[in-house]
Write a protein that holds these residues in place. Structure first.
Motif, PDB file in Angstrom:
ATOM      1  N   THR A  48      -2.427  -1.492  -9.472  1.00 24.98           N
ATOM      2  CA  THR A  48      -1.606  -2.749  -9.438  1.00 24.98           C
ATOM      3  C   THR A  48      -1.404  -3.317  -7.853  1.00 24.98           C
ATOM      4  O   THR A  48      -0.901  -4.750  -7.731  1.00 24.98           O
ATOM      5  N   LEU A  49      -0.610  -2.396  -7.182  1.00 25.38           N
ATOM      6  CA  LEU A  49       0.079  -2.143  -6.106  1.00 25.38           C
ATOM      7  C   LEU A  49      -0.614  -2.954  -5.318  1.00 25.38           C
ATOM      8  O   LEU A  49      -0.614  -3.814  -4.594  1.00 25.38           O
ATOM      9  N   LEU A  50      -2.511  -2.165  -5.339  1.00 23.50           N
ATOM     10  CA  LEU A  50      -3.108  -2.168  -4.745  1.00 23.50           C
ATOM     11  C   LEU A  50      -3.834  -3.894  -4.528  1.00 23.50           C
ATOM     12  O   LEU A  50      -4.304  -4.631  -3.567  1.00 23.50           O
ATOM     13  N   VAL A  51      -3.853  -4.253  -5.978  1.00 28.60           N
ATOM     14  CA  VAL A  51      -3.914  -5.414  -6.394  1.00 28.60           C
ATOM     15  C   VAL A  51      -2.945  -6.766  -5.136  1.00 28.60           C
ATOM     16  O   VAL A  51      -3.928  -7.821  -4.535  1.00 28.60           O
ATOM     17  N   CYS A  52      -1.513  -6.248  -5.067  1.00 26.62           N
ATOM     18  CA  CYS A  52      -0.491  -7.082  -4.488  1.00 26.62           C
ATOM     19  C   CYS A  52      -1.242  -6.741  -2.800  1.00 26.62           C
ATOM     20  O   CYS A  52      -0.923  -8.093  -2.768  1.00 26.62           O
ATOM     21  N   SER A  53      -1.614  -5.983  -3.128  1.00 24.60           N
ATOM     22  CA  SER A  53      -1.742  -5.413  -1.063  1.00 24.60           C
ATOM     23  C   SER A  53      -3.080  -6.588  -0.548  1.00 24.60           C
ATOM     24  O   SER A  53      -2.971  -6.919   0.449  1.00 24.60           O
ATOM     25  N   GLY A  54      -3.831  -6.569  -1.279  1.00 25.50           N
ATOM     26  CA  GLY A  54      -4.688  -7.336  -1.376  1.00 25.50           C
ATOM     27  C   GLY A  54      -5.056  -8.829  -1.094  1.00 25.50           C
ATOM     28  O   GLY A  54      -5.344  -8.907  -0.745  1.00 25.50           O
ATOM     29  N   LEU A  55      -4.050  -9.425  -2.292  1.00 20.41           N
ATOM     30  CA  LEU A  55      -3.866 -10.420  -2.051  1.00 20.41           C
ATOM     31  C   LEU A  55      -2.939 -10.868  -0.588  1.00 20.41           C
ATOM     32  O   LEU A  55      -3.046 -12.164  -0.325  1.00 20.41           O
ATOM     33  N   HIS A  56      -2.624 -10.072  -0.390  1.00 17.00           N
ATOM     34  CA  HIS A  56      -1.357 -10.532   0.859  1.00 17.00           C
ATOM     35  C   HIS A  56      -2.275 -10.439   1.881  1.00 17.00           C
ATOM     36  O   HIS A  56      -2.120 -10.903   3.324  1.00 17.00           O
ATOM     37  N   ILE A  57      -3.623  -9.363   1.757  1.00 17.58           N
ATOM     38  CA  ILE A  57      -5.075  -9.503   2.853  1.00 17.58           C
ATOM     39  C   ILE A  57      -5.395 -10.108   3.248  1.00 17.58           C
ATOM     40  O   ILE A  57      -4.845 -11.573   3.843  1.00 17.58           O
ATOM     41  N   TYR A  76       0.645  -1.070  -0.005  1.00 18.85           N
ATOM     42  CA  TYR A  76       0.069  -0.101   0.026  1.00 18.85           C
ATOM     43  C   TYR A  76       0.789   1.017  -0.240  1.00 18.85           C
ATOM     44  O   TYR A  76       0.381   1.785  -0.765  1.00 18.85           O
ATOM     45  N   PHE A  77       1.684   1.249   1.295  1.00 18.86           N
ATOM     46  CA  PHE A  77       2.848   2.193   1.409  1.00 18.86           C
ATOM     47  C   PHE A  77       3.431   2.713  -0.380  1.00 18.86           C
ATOM     48  O   PHE A  77       3.765   3.834  -0.677  1.00 18.86           O
ATOM     49  N   LEU A  78       3.683   1.997  -1.535  1.00 22.67           N
ATOM     50  CA  LEU A  78       4.433   1.439  -2.436  1.00 22.67           C
ATOM     51  C   LEU A  78       3.873   2.234  -3.614  1.00 22.67           C
ATOM     52  O   LEU A  78       4.071   3.162  -4.276  1.00 22.67           O
ATOM     53  N   THR A  79       2.199   2.764  -3.251  1.00 22.37           N
ATOM     54  CA  THR A  79       1.251   3.670  -4.195  1.00 22.37           C
ATOM     55  C   THR A  79       1.054   4.843  -3.783  1.00 22.37           C
ATOM     56  O   THR A  79       0.823   5.842  -4.762  1.00 22.37           O
ATOM     57  N   LEU A  80       2.046   5.344  -2.912  1.00 25.73           N
ATOM     58  CA  LEU A  80       1.566   6.627  -2.337  1.00 25.73           C
ATOM     59  C   LEU A  80       3.206   7.657  -3.029  1.00 25.73           C
ATOM     60  O   LEU A  80       2.848   8.891  -2.499  1.00 25.73           O
ATOM     61  N   THR A  81       4.288   7.024  -3.319  1.00 23.06           N
ATOM     62  CA  THR A  81       5.193   7.446  -4.291  1.00 23.06           C
ATOM     63  C   THR A  81       5.813   7.411  -5.129  1.00 23.06           C
ATOM     64  O   THR A  81       5.630   6.148  -5.669  1.00 23.06           O
ATOM     65  N   VAL A  82       6.092   7.833  -6.174  1.00 26.38           N
ATOM     66  CA  VAL A  82       7.231   7.372  -7.663  1.00 26.38           C
ATOM     67  C   VAL A  82       8.824   8.021  -7.337  1.00 26.38           C
ATOM     68  O   VAL A  82       8.989   7.565  -8.386  1.00 26.38           O
TER      69      VAL A  82
END
Length: 394
Positions: A155-164, A78-84
């Protein structure tokens, strides 16, 4: 079914394995940035492998570290979605890999303790085969998301959701074994066997005969395993960029070719279940796998020079790479559980991490400065060096 949560974990990392290097280049990074990020992250897994491996063995508790890993990964994605920003992305990716390793030593121990030594290869192969299907599903998910031009944030939120989801399933399904016995019994069996062979050798000597008393060269095994991991990451860290920029494939084709690699792995894992456990055969397989992977790496050099059947050639090489790696992974995990002493189970992941860290830096740097043909040549020669060390171990 206790490992069901691990399938969703592998889905997320299958998606991430292709998405991340392409994303870094897309936001203005270079191959060197990809290599530095990967190397730094993998270096962080070396002390963490010892830490998590020692901690779970010391406490005799394994479930809590698996849960900690999956929950931490969900938050970091989730934190990865907050920066580029490349620097912040690198820091977060380092943390991602640090907590990723937390589930690996306890997972290996649980498999080793839930099954007898005779079942270890089949158990590890079954686990890796099922989770490899999860990785393949992640790659196919990435293929469709790339085709639909889904945003990087989603895409990154999907990765986060899969880990939840992985955390929730593990919370319900994963439990610590009541007794930790199997690896201790294997250690006793090996000691008794060595003592018996020593006594036999003495009796033969007293009658004028000669018998060889051989003990495995554990250092050769560890060094060969490290070089194998190094060669693998030299090859695969810049592979997505090679397919995208070097050969000009679209992002969907890159995901498709990595999916072919994953299919090879799935077949390899399930085929390894068909054989009965035999230490001498396992050692022989390690030698052949290292040798053939070296030859396949050199084959990729020719793919840059030809246009006819290029895609077919690359697909076959990646398929065989995945198939051979599956055999290697199953046998090295089983052997490491047998030859490494208790409370040093993290050594396996640490040695793998050392090789991966060096390879992750060398591969992209060499590709950026010298070209991809030198990446394939270096990878092939390193696989041959691993082959030589496995021959010594054998």
């Amino acid at each position: 079914m206790w490992w069901l949560g691990f399938v969703f974990h592998e889905m997320a990392f299958g998606l991430l394995s292709v998405f991340l290097p392409l994303y870094i280049v897309y936001i203005g990074g270079s191959l060197v940035d990809v290599g530095f990020m990967s190397a730094l992250a993998v270096l962080a897994t070396i002390p963490s492998s010892f830490l998590w491996g020692y901690a779970c063995e010391k406490e005799g508790r394994y479930r809590r570290y698996i849960l900690l890993s999956f929950l931490s990964l969900a938050l970091i994605f989730y934190f990865l979605t907050l920066t580029v920003d490349i620097g912040l992305l690198t820091l977060l990716y380092v943390l991602l890999c640090f907590f990723h390793v937390a589930h690996e030593p306890p997972r290996n121990v649980l498999i080793a303790e839930f099954y007898t030594r005779e079942e270890w290869e089949k158990a590890f192969a079954w686990y890796r085969g099922i989770t490899e299907i999860g990785l393949l599903a992640g790659l196919l998910l990435g293929f469709f998301m790339a085709a639909l031009r889904v945003s990087a944030v989603l895409t990154l939120l999907v990765c986060s959701g899969l880990h939840i989801l992985a955390f929730a399933l593990s919370l319900v399904l994963v439990w610590d074994p009541l007794l930790i016995l199997e690896r201790g019994l294997v250690t006793i069996e090996r000691s008794v066997d060595l003592t018996f062979r020593g006594a036999t050798a003495l009796s033969k000597l007293s009658s004028g005969a000669w018998i060889e008393l051989k003990v495995e060269n554990v250092k050769a095994f560890c060094l060969g395993f490290t070089l194998f991991s190094l060669a693998t990451n030299v090859l695969f860290t810049p592979m997505a960029i090679f397919l995208s920029n070097g050969l000009g494939y679209a992002e969907t084709m890159v995901f498709a070719l990595f999916a072919v690699n994953s299919v090879g792995g799935i077949i390899g894992y399930f085929m390894s279940m068909r054989s009965s456990p035999n230490v001498d055969r396992e050692k022989s397989v390690l030698c052949r796998v290292a040798l053939f992977r070296g030859l396949l790496s050199l084959t990729l050099v020719t793919s840059m020079q030809i246009f006819l059947l290029r895609t077919f050639t690359v697909a076959v090489v990646l398929f065989l790479m995945g198939f051979l790696y599956a055999l290697f992974a199953v046998y090295t995990i089983a052997l490491s559980m047998e030859i490494l002493p208790k409370e040093k189970v993290g050594v396996y992941n640490a040695m793998e991490g050392l090789g991966r860290a060096c390879g992750s830096l060398i591969g992209p740097l060499m590709a950026e400065k010298l070209g991809f043909q030198y990446v394939f040549l270096t990878s092939g020669l390193t696989f041959f060096a691993a082959y030589a060390l496995f021959k010594v171990f054998k």
